[in-house]
Design an enzyme around this catalytic site. Sequence first.
Site, PDB file in Angstrom:
ATOM      1  N   SER A 142       0.837  -1.195   0.000  1.00 35.39           N
ATOM      2  CA  SER A 142       0.000   0.000   0.000  1.00 35.39           C
ATOM      3  C   SER A 142       0.879   1.254   0.000  1.00 35.39           C
ATOM      4  O   SER A 142       1.697   1.430  -0.900  1.00 35.39           O
ATOM      5  CB  SER A 142      -0.961  -0.063   1.190  1.00 35.39           C
ATOM      6  OG  SER A 142      -2.044   0.817   1.025  1.00 35.39           O
ATOM      7  N   ASP A 247      -9.370  -6.367  -4.669  1.00 34.64           N
ATOM      8  CA  ASP A 247      -8.947  -5.254  -3.825  1.00 34.64           C
ATOM      9  C   ASP A 247      -9.959  -4.122  -3.939  1.00 34.64           C
ATOM     10  O   ASP A 247     -10.134  -3.553  -5.019  1.00 34.64           O
ATOM     11  CB  ASP A 247      -7.561  -4.768  -4.263  1.00 34.64           C
ATOM     12  CG  ASP A 247      -6.941  -3.760  -3.306  1.00 34.64           C
ATOM     13  OD1 ASP A 247      -7.691  -3.075  -2.570  1.00 34.64           O
ATOM     14  OD2 ASP A 247      -5.704  -3.638  -3.295  1.00 34.64           O
ATOM     15  N   HIS A 275      -7.067  -6.300  -0.461  1.00 35.20           N
ATOM     16  CA  HIS A 275      -5.955  -5.386  -0.205  1.00 35.20           C
ATOM     17  C   HIS A 275      -4.901  -6.025   0.690  1.00 35.20           C
ATOM     18  O   HIS A 275      -3.709  -5.787   0.522  1.00 35.20           O
ATOM     19  CB  HIS A 275      -6.497  -4.091   0.417  1.00 35.20           C
ATOM     20  CG  HIS A 275      -5.528  -2.944   0.361  1.00 35.20           C
ATOM     21  ND1 HIS A 275      -5.045  -2.445  -0.824  1.00 35.20           N
ATOM     22  CD2 HIS A 275      -4.950  -2.209   1.346  1.00 35.20           C
ATOM     23  CE1 HIS A 275      -4.220  -1.440  -0.577  1.00 35.20           C
ATOM     24  NE2 HIS A 275      -4.136  -1.288   0.731  1.00 35.20           N
TER      25      HIS A 275
END
Length: 294
Positions: A142, A247, A275
Amino acid sequence: MAAAAAGQGRWAARRLRLLLSTLKPGSHVPLAEPVAAFSSSVTSVKVAVNGVHLHCLRTGGGEHAVLLLPGMLGSGETDFGPQIENLNKKLFTVVAWDPRGYGHSRPPDRDFPVEFFERDAKDAVDLMKMLKFKKVSLLGWSDGGITALIAAARYPSYINKMVIWGANAYVTDQDEEIYQGIRDVSKWSERTRKPLEALYGFDYFARTCEKWVDGIKQFKHLPDGNICRHLLPLVQCPTLIVHGEKDPLVPSFHADFIHKHVKGSRLHLMPEGKHNLHLRFADEFNKLVEDFLQ
């Protein structure tokens, strides 16, 4: 963004917390001192880097150094339990850091100037140099994936290989809408909130999440929503991009864009991945990483 998915992976960090239960938050533990009574030792240390004290966890004794870079509001402990525990300790020395203002790298409080990703990239590389690693590979989730991309572009001779997932090189209207949806942490599920409330306290957690949303949205006002898209052609290291096709936080066009603009990169899709795919599918992910890094 990573924090919004992290609750689903609480099980992954719970066992690691038991390993670290003898450590008080922010403890200064000599690098060579293992957490007692565990065969796979995890050590905790704070290192003075660029005017702040950065906290990290370290495990393994392999020649190949690997740095784990967490996502928004994340830390090594909360974001990478299965990797700290299970990546091959004979092949790798694994370091999981807390960026400044996150985890146990406080003070200072986290802030988000427009160059905060660049600052994190420099902090991360300088931390590993302070730990005397001559070259490192990066695993970035991320926001940590964005930081890894910048580090690989800015310090090409220092980065060995890189794996990123859940990252984006620019911000779109669609992204901005997603970010706004996670701004108010009181609307998050209790399962997602609890680990971060335990780490930060509700006030700091809520305040920092709001600051992050404002911080990430500022890139939307730059040309092409640019975060680091201009740096992608400068990445020289072998790069694996992993994307979860389910995601909800990072649309697939971001992985496609990075793959297109990082020369020689590989794109690996996980059909059921969300995610936090490295937590939900930890065994599959760890094997993928180990095979790529060797």
